[in-house]
Design an enzyme around this catalytic site. Sequence first.
Site, PDB file in Angstrom:
ATOM      1  N   GLY A  66      14.769  -3.148  83.515  1.00 51.19           N
ATOM      2  CA  GLY A  66      14.141  -1.688  84.293  1.00 51.19           C
ATOM      3  C   GLY A  66      14.903  -0.637  83.546  1.00 51.19           C
ATOM      4  N   CYS A  67      14.920   0.471  84.320  1.00 52.76           N
ATOM      5  CA  CYS A  67      15.838   1.854  84.352  1.00 52.76           C
ATOM      6  C   CYS A  67      17.165   0.853  84.852  1.00 52.76           C
ATOM      7  CB  CYS A  67      15.764   2.218  86.192  1.00 52.76           C
ATOM      8  SG  CYS A  67      17.034   3.008  86.541  1.00 52.76           S
TER       9      CYS A  67
END
EC number: 1.8.4.11
Length: 154
Positions: free
Chosen positions: A17-18
């Site tokens: 993800g991030c």
Amino acid sequence: MSGAPLNSLEQATFGAGCFWGAEAAFRTLPGVLDTRVGYAVEAGDEAVQIEVVQVDFDPRLLAYSRLIEHFWGLHDPTSVDRQGEHGGVKYRSAIFHTNAVQAEQAQLAKLALHESGRLGKPVATVIVPLGRFELADEVHQRYLEKNGLSSCHI
């Protein structure tokens, strides 16, 4: 970077993800010598770029399997193309391997996590060969550290 000889270092590449939060979390592990964030593509598939953190580590101090265990705890590996409020293929859970040993260890770790039942859902993490890594702009490198943030709130 530490004074370890360059030929003793290995690289691992993870999409969780991030990339800001993943980078900060991997930097806390003893044996991690450097990190960078960017975009990875699977070998043979230039169409999909995934946000990743690339980790330089000393395998004499930190096992690749330990990096994978840490990776599982950084995000939801059962989520398909989504982490928190971030959605889309670029936020896919992924392990990019660079050799057969990494591929095998990642597959075995994924199977063990799935069979443990502790997540309650199938593990969606893809395990694919690293085709290309593109470094993100400097503003993204060590972003949380530079901006005095503790997490990216995912």
